[in-house]
Structures are given as structure tokens and as C-alpha cells.
Design a protein around this motif. Structure first.
Motif, PDB file in Angstrom:
ATOM      1  N   GLY A 155       0.317  -1.376  -0.040  1.00  0.00           N
ATOM      2  CA  GLY A 155      -0.061  -0.247   0.229  1.00  0.00           C
ATOM      3  C   GLY A 155       1.147   1.105  -0.329  1.00  0.00           C
ATOM      4  O   GLY A 155       1.910   1.281  -0.171  1.00  0.00           O
ATOM      5  N   ARG A 156       0.266   2.674   0.375  1.00  0.00           N
ATOM      6  CA  ARG A 156       1.337   3.785   1.090  1.00  0.00           C
ATOM      7  C   ARG A 156       1.595   3.845   1.832  1.00  0.00           C
ATOM      8  O   ARG A 156       1.648   3.169   2.853  1.00  0.00           O
ATOM      9  N   ALA A 157       3.230   4.555   1.899  1.00  0.00           N
ATOM     10  CA  ALA A 157       3.919   4.271   3.075  1.00  0.00           C
ATOM     11  C   ALA A 157       4.846   5.823   3.117  1.00  0.00           C
ATOM     12  O   ALA A 157       4.976   6.224   1.720  1.00  0.00           O
ATOM     13  N   VAL A 158       5.294   6.525   3.723  1.00  0.00           N
ATOM     14  CA  VAL A 158       5.567   7.080   4.374  1.00  0.00           C
ATOM     15  C   VAL A 158       7.474   7.069   5.265  1.00  0.00           C
ATOM     16  O   VAL A 158       6.797   6.047   6.243  1.00  0.00           O
ATOM     17  N   VAL A 159       8.650   7.776   4.783  1.00  0.00           N
ATOM     18  CA  VAL A 159       9.501   7.962   5.589  1.00  0.00           C
ATOM     19  C   VAL A 159       9.700   8.440   6.748  1.00  0.00           C
ATOM     20  O   VAL A 159       9.544  10.112   6.022  1.00  0.00           O
ATOM     21  N   ILE A 160      10.103   8.351   8.089  1.00  0.00           N
ATOM     22  CA  ILE A 160      10.215   9.593   8.917  1.00  0.00           C
ATOM     23  C   ILE A 160      11.775   9.525   9.763  1.00  0.00           C
ATOM     24  O   ILE A 160      12.072   8.453   9.597  1.00  0.00           O
ATOM     25  N   GLY A 161      12.132  10.511   9.492  1.00  0.00           N
ATOM     26  CA  GLY A 161      13.703  10.460   9.897  1.00  0.00           C
ATOM     27  C   GLY A 161      14.071  12.000  10.828  1.00  0.00           C
ATOM     28  O   GLY A 161      13.357  13.452  10.545  1.00  0.00           O
ATOM     29  N   ASP A 162      15.954  12.049  10.993  1.00  0.00           N
ATOM     30  CA  ASP A 162      16.024  13.179  11.158  1.00  0.00           C
ATOM     31  C   ASP A 162      16.586  13.717  10.259  1.00  0.00           C
ATOM     32  O   ASP A 162      17.667  15.364  10.810  1.00  0.00           O
TER      33      ASP A 162
END
Length: 215
Positions: A155-162
């Protein structure tokens, strides 16, 4: 259609970036090499396979790379007990699961470090990666791609980082990225690297979970 959060760990869920910079500084000094800590901090978020050459050049990597990585691990290990989760880490993961997101951690850290961090944020059952899972670490897209395969993220995805390295890895993996200021990079730098949104803290990001950009 299932939404997936691909979460970085160091600097995003646990407050480790400056510990890593100090550990690398001490590792280099064991070989009489001085790399300023500000320069080391700017490279945190890369894997160790990339960092040595990035901050000290290809010659140092060729001559001392593997030994420097061992020295870094030896310097960082005693700091492990000092590491604390960033405020809101557990709440973010819990809220995402409650809202039927798939959650996977894309870390280039050592396996036993990642397992320790999972316990710190009370997320022991979450799927995760480590440095053992890929040939190349960030900013290569490999970790993100492996993480997505592990949860069958069709499905849909998002990356979360710093870090800007998270942003570059997400771009190369073809995924949108949302960033946090918790790693020490500025909002302008993160946006220039591709972040569609930048948050000061995890709780603010958690409040916007259903509005995150997905691809």
C-alpha cells in the motif's frame, strides 16, 4: 489499502546522535586522527560503511576503515546505558498501530543496539532492520526497501527521519519523507533535502498522522 510508517531510529526515536559523534571522535583519536565533532555530527545518519570516507577521506577508509568501526563500537558501547528515548516515541508507535498503520523501523544500527532501543520505547514486537540486513546503509535506499519488504508494504508508505541522509534514502527509494529536528539538522536543510514537512517533536507529528504524505 494499508498505510506504512517507515521509521528511522537513531535521532528519531532515541536520542543518540551526539553520543555517536563523541564515539566516532574517540575512535578516530585512537589512530591519532582528529575529526572535529561538528563534522562528525553532520555525518550521523550515514552508516559506518560510508561515514569514515565521508569525514576523513578515502585513504583513511582504505587504511583504517574496519578498525575505526570496531573502535567506534567499543567507544559507543559504554554509552548505551545513557541512551534515552525521545519524548513521544512510544506514543507515536502506539498511535500508529491503533490507527491501523503498519510500522517498521529502518535502522542501520547494530542488531543488539536496535533491540535495546526497541525495549526503551516499549516496542519489542515491531519489525525492524539493522546493519546486518544490507550491503549499503543510508543514504543508499537499501534499508528502506528491505524494511518495506518485511512488512509486505504493497500500500502507501512514508519515511520518517531526522537527517538529510534519511531524506536522500527516501528519495532514492521513491517514498515521501517527513523529518524531525531531533537530530540536529535545520528545517531549511531538511526541506532542501526533500522533506515535505518538518516537526519539532514526535507528539506534534503524531497529531498529524492521518495527514502525512503517502506514496
Amino acid at each position: 489499502m494499508t498505510n506504512t510508517l517507515v521509521l528511522d531510529v537513531d535521532g528519531t526515536l532515541v536520542d543518540t546522535n551526539y553520543h555517536h559523534a563523541v564515539a566516532w571522535f574517540r575512535a578516530f583519536r585512537r589512530f591519532d586522527i582528529t575529526v572535529p565533532t561538528w563534522k562528525l555530527h553532520r555525518a550521523i545518519g550515514m552508516g559506518g560503511d560510508k561515514l569514515v570516507a565521508a569525514v576523513a577521506g578515502d585513504r583513511i577508509e582504505q587504511e583504517h576503515g574496519d578498525d575505526l568501526r570496531k573502535a567506534w563500537e567499543a567507544a559507543f558501547e559504554p554509552m548505551l546505558a545513557e541512551i534515552r528515548p525521545l519524548e513521544g516515541a512510544h506514543r507515536l508507535v502506539s498511535a500508529a498501530l491503533e490507527q491501523d498503520f503498519q510500522v517498521v523501523l529502518a535502522s542501520s544500527g547494530k542488531r543488539h543496539h536496535v533491540d535495546h532501543y526497541l525495549k526503551l520505547i516499549d516496542a519489542a514486537g515491531i519489525t525492524s532492520t539493522s546493519a546486518d540486513d544490507v550491503e549499503e546503509s543510508k543514504p543508499a535506499p537499501d534499508l528502506i526497501e528491505v524494511a518495506l519488504r518485511r512488512v509486505d508494504a504493497s500500500g502507501r508508505a512514508v519515511v520518517i527521519g531526522d537527517s538529510v541522509w534519511d531524506c536522500e534514502a527516501a528519495r532514492r527509494a521513491g517514498k515521501p519523507v517527513v523529518s524531525l529536528l531531533t537530530g540536529g539538522f535545520s528545517e531549511a536543510e531538511l526541506r532542501e533535502a526533500g522533506a515535505s514537512a518538518v516537526y519539532e517533536e514526535l507528539d506534534r507529528l503524531r497529531a498529524d498522522l492521518t495527514d502525512l504524505p503517502m506514496a
